[in-house]
Design an enzyme around this catalytic site. Structure first.
Site, PDB file in Angstrom:
ATOM      1  N   TYR A 181      -5.520  -5.978  11.100  1.00 21.94           N
ATOM      2  CA  TYR A 181      -5.459  -6.360   9.684  1.00 21.94           C
ATOM      3  C   TYR A 181      -5.738  -7.855   9.517  1.00 21.94           C
ATOM      4  O   TYR A 181      -6.362  -8.270   8.533  1.00 21.94           O
ATOM      5  CB  TYR A 181      -4.074  -5.996   9.132  1.00 21.94           C
ATOM      6  N   LYS A 187     -11.244  -6.802   3.277  1.00 27.04           N
ATOM      7  CA  LYS A 187     -12.053  -7.476   4.295  1.00 27.04           C
ATOM      8  C   LYS A 187     -13.370  -8.068   3.787  1.00 27.04           C
ATOM      9  O   LYS A 187     -13.954  -8.939   4.437  1.00 27.04           O
ATOM     10  CB  LYS A 187     -12.410  -6.471   5.415  1.00 27.04           C
ATOM     11  N   TYR A 196       0.859  -1.185   0.000  1.00 27.76           N
ATOM     12  CA  TYR A 196       0.000   0.000   0.000  1.00 27.76           C
ATOM     13  C   TYR A 196       0.898   1.239   0.000  1.00 27.76           C
ATOM     14  O   TYR A 196       1.835   1.316   0.817  1.00 27.76           O
ATOM     15  CB  TYR A 196      -0.854   0.035   1.269  1.00 27.76           C
ATOM     16  N   PRO A 236     -12.234  -1.203  -0.043  1.00 30.87           N
ATOM     17  CA  PRO A 236     -11.353  -2.355  -0.253  1.00 30.87           C
ATOM     18  C   PRO A 236     -10.027  -2.280   0.509  1.00 30.87           C
ATOM     19  O   PRO A 236      -9.343  -3.294   0.636  1.00 30.87           O
ATOM     20  CB  PRO A 236     -11.107  -2.366  -1.761  1.00 30.87           C
TER      21      PRO A 236
HETATM   22  P1  FAD Z   1     -21.781 -10.903  -3.944  1.00 29.02           P
HETATM   23  O1  FAD Z   1     -20.442 -11.430  -4.351  1.00 29.02           O
HETATM   24  O2  FAD Z   1     -22.183  -9.549  -4.356  1.00 29.02           O
HETATM   25  O3  FAD Z   1     -22.867 -11.975  -4.367  1.00 29.02           O
HETATM   26  C1  FAD Z   1     -24.244 -11.679  -4.321  1.00 29.02           C
HETATM   27  C2  FAD Z   1     -24.959 -12.548  -5.346  1.00 29.02           C
HETATM   28  O4  FAD Z   1     -26.350 -12.308  -5.249  1.00 29.02           O
HETATM   29  C3  FAD Z   1     -24.564 -12.220  -6.774  1.00 29.02           C
HETATM   30  O5  FAD Z   1     -24.278 -13.402  -7.476  1.00 29.02           O
HETATM   31  C4  FAD Z   1     -25.776 -11.484  -7.334  1.00 29.02           C
HETATM   32  O6  FAD Z   1     -25.936 -11.709  -8.730  1.00 29.02           O
HETATM   33  C5  FAD Z   1     -26.893 -12.135  -6.529  1.00 29.02           C
HETATM   34  N1  FAD Z   1     -28.096 -11.295  -6.419  1.00 29.02           N
HETATM   35  C6  FAD Z   1     -28.178  -9.954  -6.273  1.00 29.02           C
HETATM   36  N2  FAD Z   1     -29.456  -9.556  -6.189  1.00 29.02           N
HETATM   37  C7  FAD Z   1     -30.215 -10.665  -6.278  1.00 29.02           C
HETATM   38  C8  FAD Z   1     -31.609 -10.896  -6.259  1.00 29.02           C
HETATM   39  N3  FAD Z   1     -32.477  -9.882  -6.130  1.00 29.02           N
HETATM   40  N4  FAD Z   1     -32.058 -12.159  -6.368  1.00 29.02           N
HETATM   41  C9  FAD Z   1     -31.186 -13.203  -6.489  1.00 29.02           C
HETATM   42  N5  FAD Z   1     -29.825 -13.032  -6.519  1.00 29.02           N
HETATM   43  C10 FAD Z   1     -29.363 -11.774  -6.415  1.00 29.02           C
HETATM   44  N6  FAD Z   1     -12.950  -8.639  -0.424  1.00 29.02           N
HETATM   45  C11 FAD Z   1     -11.917  -9.232   0.234  1.00 29.02           C
HETATM   46  O7  FAD Z   1     -12.136  -9.863   1.266  1.00 29.02           O
HETATM   47  N7  FAD Z   1     -10.621  -9.171  -0.224  1.00 29.02           N
HETATM   48  C12 FAD Z   1     -10.314  -8.487  -1.352  1.00 29.02           C
HETATM   49  O8  FAD Z   1      -9.149  -8.481  -1.758  1.00 29.02           O
HETATM   50  C13 FAD Z   1     -11.388  -7.824  -2.061  1.00 29.02           C
HETATM   51  N8  FAD Z   1     -11.139  -7.150  -3.216  1.00 29.02           N
HETATM   52  C14 FAD Z   1     -12.216  -6.644  -3.928  1.00 29.02           C
HETATM   53  C15 FAD Z   1     -11.944  -6.043  -5.142  1.00 29.02           C
HETATM   54  C16 FAD Z   1     -13.015  -5.526  -5.899  1.00 29.02           C
HETATM   55  C17 FAD Z   1     -12.724  -4.849  -7.218  1.00 29.02           C
HETATM   56  C18 FAD Z   1     -14.368  -5.652  -5.432  1.00 29.02           C
HETATM   57  C19 FAD Z   1     -15.529  -5.110  -6.246  1.00 29.02           C
HETATM   58  C20 FAD Z   1     -14.619  -6.269  -4.228  1.00 29.02           C
HETATM   59  C21 FAD Z   1     -13.564  -6.773  -3.464  1.00 29.02           C
HETATM   60  N9  FAD Z   1     -13.793  -7.408  -2.256  1.00 29.02           N
HETATM   61  C22 FAD Z   1     -12.727  -7.948  -1.563  1.00 29.02           C
HETATM   62  C23 FAD Z   1     -15.150  -7.564  -1.732  1.00 29.02           C
HETATM   63  C24 FAD Z   1     -15.737  -8.937  -2.080  1.00 29.02           C
HETATM   64  O9  FAD Z   1     -15.631  -9.183  -3.453  1.00 29.02           O
HETATM   65  C25 FAD Z   1     -17.205  -8.980  -1.629  1.00 29.02           C
HETATM   66  O10 FAD Z   1     -17.266  -8.611  -0.266  1.00 29.02           O
HETATM   67  C26 FAD Z   1     -17.823 -10.375  -1.821  1.00 29.02           C
HETATM   68  O11 FAD Z   1     -18.070 -10.621  -3.170  1.00 29.02           O
HETATM   69  C27 FAD Z   1     -19.142 -10.497  -1.032  1.00 29.02           C
HETATM   70  O12 FAD Z   1     -19.753 -11.719  -1.311  1.00 29.02           O
HETATM   71  P2  FAD Z   1     -21.339 -11.881  -1.241  1.00 29.02           P
HETATM   72  O13 FAD Z   1     -21.612 -13.289  -1.631  1.00 29.02           O
HETATM   73  O14 FAD Z   1     -21.814 -11.358   0.043  1.00 29.02           O
HETATM   74  O15 FAD Z   1     -21.914 -10.884  -2.327  1.00 29.02           O
HETATM   75  C1  DHB Z   2      -6.720  -6.503  -3.096  1.00 23.82           C
HETATM   76  C2  DHB Z   2      -5.781  -6.637  -2.120  1.00 23.82           C
HETATM   77  C3  DHB Z   2      -5.824  -5.838  -1.006  1.00 23.82           C
HETATM   78  O1  DHB Z   2      -4.924  -5.956  -0.004  1.00 23.82           O
HETATM   79  C4  DHB Z   2      -6.800  -4.904  -0.865  1.00 23.82           C
HETATM   80  O2  DHB Z   2      -6.802  -4.133   0.243  1.00 23.82           O
HETATM   81  C5  DHB Z   2      -7.762  -4.781  -1.829  1.00 23.82           C
HETATM   82  C6  DHB Z   2      -7.717  -5.586  -2.949  1.00 23.82           C
HETATM   83  C7  DHB Z   2      -6.663  -7.370  -4.282  1.00 23.82           C
HETATM   84  O3  DHB Z   2      -5.743  -8.194  -4.396  1.00 23.82           O
HETATM   85  O4  DHB Z   2      -7.556  -7.260  -5.132  1.00 23.82           O
END
Ligand code: FAD
Ligand code: DHB
Length: 396
Positions: free
Chosen positions: A384, A296, A200, A292
């Site tokens: 962390y 977490k 970072y 992000p």
């Molecule tokens: P989602 O992954 O959003 O899944 C929800 C599902 O529900 C989806 O498939 C969606 O299509 C479906 N859905 C939505 N509405 C409806 C509906 N009305 N009816 C039926 N289905 C529906 N987290 C980390 O821990 N570490 C990381 O390094 C990190 N990096 C990230 C980088 C990016 C660019 C992004 C965008 C996120 C990142 N995150 C990270 C966060 C992480 O991706 C999310 O917290 C995680 O996807 C949450 O999972 P979820 O299953 O709760 O939700």
């Molecule tokens: C990613 C890694 C991280 O440590 C973070 O804070 C957010 C995203 C990654 O690898 O996508």
């Protein structure tokens, strides 16, 4: 259709919950808005806390992760004109992270669901939740033009931030906490050798982050103003800007190659309380969003469904509803801890538009304090690394 637990959303939270429930002998049906190809095509998280790794190992979903993932001992913080520091979670806590993509976890979860014959209704655009406060909640929906209904004992809302579940909790019951940050992250993925550590960077030009998915696949992020669009950031603009934000000795190790993915995400902290209403439970992004910084989000989705699966197992196996009654408070303790950590890291590492000289100096002093105090580093390492699970966690 009738099942014990109806799960809305087939993201990591929904599919992991269905797997955990299956292991506990509890039936579920999953309803997903998108197609499987769409869910699998999303490129997102990549850094797993040790608790998440333990859950995947407990479920036997670790073969690819342990073969192709990359364990690491902590993260590096660097900033312009000062020495950097390494927040060593392994040294301070004996806990390591795993760099392993959410996309791969999602693939493994779908494969496991297919093996056990899990019912997943995909391409359901209009699920509606009913009678959550009664003993007989149900979901109505249409799929490919036909109407359907799922009756269940409980409904798990795992449908992400834009889903329907949280909105089904009456506004008089639901309390929302939100902080919107005045910038976003422009992220790219590229086939190039990563820096040795997740790094970072705090720089006058703005925050930057170097992370990776494998030894040949890197991801980089830079802080950008909220009104910027991806089209304004061709690779020729991105790479020099990224390098400008890292100290020279790291910048020269970054080898630009064509980006294979590029997106901009606004940063936001959000928590909805309570995470249970009647027969509905919220899990993952449906209940909370973190910026992000700190990686977490996915890890919180995993702890929520771990707690919920334990609660439901208590109900079905022993007739013990204490886990169900305590789910929201228990999940929220861990959620708020990570919400606070990601808020802290966001404040520490970004340049805020309009920050005064005072604000700037205070941020620098905070960084210097971390640099000079092993105890401060141990404290940050603990934040962390994420809170350990309460109650019985998965055997590591
Ligand atoms: P989602 O992954 O959003 O899944 C929800 C599902 O529900 C989806 O498939 C969606 O299509 C479906 N859905 C939505 N509405 C409806 C509906 N009305 N009816 C039926 N289905 C529906 N987290 C980390 O821990 N570490 C990381 O390094 C990190 N990096 C990230 C980088 C990016 C660019 C992004 C965008 C996120 C990142 N995150 C990270 C966060 C992480 O991706 C999310 O917290 C995680 O996807 C949450 O999972 P979820 O299953 O709760 O939700
Ligand atoms: C990613 C890694 C991280 O440590 C973070 O804070 C957010 C995203 C990654 O690898 O996508």
């Amino acid at each position: 259709m009738r099942t014990q637990v109806a799960i809305v959303g087939a993201g990591p939270a929904g599919l992991l919950l269905s797997e955990l429930l299956h292991r506990a002998g509890i039936e579920s049906v999953v309803v997903e808005r998108s197609s499987r190809a769409h869910v699998l095509g999303r490129i997102r998280a990549g850094v797993l806390e040790s608790t998440t790794v333990d859950v995947l190992r407990h479920l036997g979903l670790n073969e690819r992760m342990d073969r192709d993932g990359h364990p690491h001992d902590g993260m590096r913080i660097v900033w312009a004109g000062r020495d950097g520091l390494f927040i060593d979670t392994q040294r301070h806590l004996g806990r390591r992270f795993m760099v392993w993509g959410q996309t791969q976890i999602q693939e493994d979860l779908y494969a496991a669901a297919d093996r056990r014959g899990q019912v997943i209704l995909d391409e359901v655009p209009d699920a509606v939740l009913h009678d959550l406060e009664s003993g007989q909640p149900y979901i109505s929906y249409t799929r490919h033009g036909s109407a359907g209904r799922i009756d269940a004992d409980y409904i798990a809302g795992c449908d992400g931030f834009h889903g329907v579940s949280r909105q089904s909790i009456p506004t008089g019951v639901r309390r929302e906490f939100e902080k919107v940050y005045p910038f976003g992250w422009l992220g790219i993925m590229a086939r190039t050798t990563p820096l040795p550590d997740v790094t970072y960077a705090n720089h006058p030009r703005g925050f930057a982050l170097a992370s990776f998915r494998s030894q040949t696949l890197s991801c980089f992020y830079i802080q950008v103003p909220l009104d910027h669009r991806v089209e304004e950031w061709p690779d020729e603009r991105f790479w020099p800007e990224l390098k400008a934000r890292f100290p020279a000795e790291l910048a020269e190790r970054i080898v630009p190659t064509p980006s294979i993915e590029k997106s901009i995400a606004p940063l936001r902290s959000f928590v909805a309380e309570p995470m249970r209403h009647g027969r509905l439970f919220l899990c993952g992004d449906a209940a909370h969003i973190v910026p992000p910084t700190g990686a977490k989000g996915l890890n919180l989705a995993v702890s929520d469904v771990w707690y919920l699966s334990q609660a439901l197992a208590g109900h079905y196996r022993r007739g013990d509803d204490s886990g169900i009654d305590g789910y929201s408070a228990r999940a929220l303790r861990r959620v708020w801890s990570s919400v606070r950590t990601s808020w802290y890291l966001t404040n520490l590492l970004h340049r805020f538009p309009g920050a005064s000289d005072f604000d700037q100096r205070a941020q620098e002093v905070e960084l210097d304090l971390l640099k000079s105090s092993d105890r401060a580093q141990a404290w940050l390492a603990e934040q962390y690394a994420g809170m350990p699970f309460e109650g019985s966690g998965p055997a590591p």
